[in-house]
Design an enzyme around this catalytic site. Structure first.
Site, PDB file in Angstrom:
ATOM      1  N   ARG A 133      57.105 107.829   6.047  1.00  0.00           N
ATOM      2  CA  ARG A 133      56.687 106.469   5.808  1.00  0.00           C
ATOM      3  C   ARG A 133      57.317 105.944   4.190  1.00  0.00           C
ATOM      4  NH1 ARG A 133      52.493 102.599   7.582  1.00  0.00           N
ATOM      5  NH2 ARG A 133      51.491 101.568   5.288  1.00  0.00           N
ATOM      6  N   ILE A 181      54.008  95.600   5.866  1.00  0.00           N
ATOM      7  CA  ILE A 181      53.730  96.543   7.528  1.00  0.00           C
ATOM      8  C   ILE A 181      53.120  97.016   6.737  1.00  0.00           C
ATOM      9  CG2 ILE A 181      54.179  98.032   4.633  1.00  0.00           C
ATOM     10  CD1 ILE A 181      55.639 100.953   6.710  1.00  0.00           C
ATOM     11  N   SER A 182      52.158  98.057   8.129  1.00  0.00           N
ATOM     12  CA  SER A 182      50.379  97.960   8.796  1.00  0.00           C
ATOM     13  C   SER A 182      50.104  98.389   8.118  1.00  0.00           C
ATOM     14  CB  SER A 182      50.126  97.627   9.876  1.00  0.00           C
ATOM     15  OG  SER A 182      51.311  97.038  10.571  1.00  0.00           O
ATOM     16  N   GLN A 183      48.966  98.908   7.302  1.00  0.00           N
ATOM     17  CA  GLN A 183      48.189  99.884   6.831  1.00  0.00           C
ATOM     18  C   GLN A 183      48.714 100.954   7.938  1.00  0.00           C
ATOM     19  OE1 GLN A 183      44.105  98.495   7.084  1.00  0.00           O
ATOM     20  NE2 GLN A 183      43.137 100.783   6.434  1.00  0.00           N
TER      21      GLN A 183
END
Ligand code: SAM
Length: 202
Positions: free
Chosen positions: A23, A49-51
């Site tokens: 990530r 960027i999503s959790q």
């Protein structure tokens, strides 16, 4: 990964895919240092960027099979696409901001992801050239599920999307069976807006 499993993600394939995809390589500095915290982070151009937990939950809800072809709307930095790509045959992902699509292409190349096509355009219209899709994921907030996406969902297909207002939405899952659609509600979420012909106007 233990944080995500502790929050109820059970699909071992999803947990392995998220362990596999680095990530931190998708997040521009200085936020890359926080890559493994369970929160959304800025990626530039006012986007995020999503959790990790939400990436895991949406991926699990898609109930993917290795032979699936998946459409993602809202590529962002490409992280969700890379997680999907570890689980399925082919991913097509659409991003409306060309610079953000460029970042995603570079990130996906860095991690050696070869089964993702990044398209620049308005994802609310889908991408019929490669449809129908076994699964569709919308990673931006939409007032309702765009009709073209429902049309491009294959028989037996699943669609996951944050649907509601600009600030807060419900995560929903649609399933297409015998031509009809069923809907499950899967909890409250917060996403940046989906801007386009069948989304928000700006
Ligand atoms: N999937 C991303 C990830 O892996 O981190 C997160 C996506 S970010 C929360 C939402 C993205 O949707 C933004 O990059 C935004 O530019 C994009 N977007 C908004 N409206 C769109 C549209 N109509 N078509 C395609 N992308 C759109």
């Amino acid at each position: 990964m233990s944080q995500i499993a502790a929050r109820g993600i059970r699909d071992q394939h999803v947990l392995s895919a998220m362990k596999e995809v680095p990530r931190h390589l998708f997040i521009p500095p200085p936020y890359d240092k926080s890559a493994y915290e369970d929160c959304p982070l800025p990626i530039g151009n006012g986007q995020t960027i999503s959790q990790p937990y939400i990436v895991a939950l949406m991926t699990e809800l898609l109930a993917l099979k290795p032979t699936d072809s998946v459409l993602e709307i809202g590529t962002g930095c490409g992280y969700q696409a890379a997680v999907l790509a570890a689980l399925v045959r082919q991913v097509t992902t659409i991003e409306r901001i060309p610079e953000v699509a460029g970042l995603a292409r570079a990130n996906l190349a860095t991690v050696g992801c070869k089964n993702v096509d990044v398209i620049v355009g308005d994802g609310t219209r889908g991408y019929p050239q490669k449809g129908p899709y076994d699964a569709i994921i919308i990673t931006a907030a939409t007032p309702s599920v765009p009709r073209p996406l429902i049309e491009q969902l294959a028989e037996g297909g699943r669609l996951v999307a944050p649907v509601g207002g600009r600030d807060i939405q419900e995560l929903i899952r649609l399933r297409k069976r015998d031509g009809s659609i069923t809907e499950d509600q899967c909890g409250g979420v917060r996403f940046v807006p989906l801007i386009g012909e069948c989304g928000w106007s700006g």
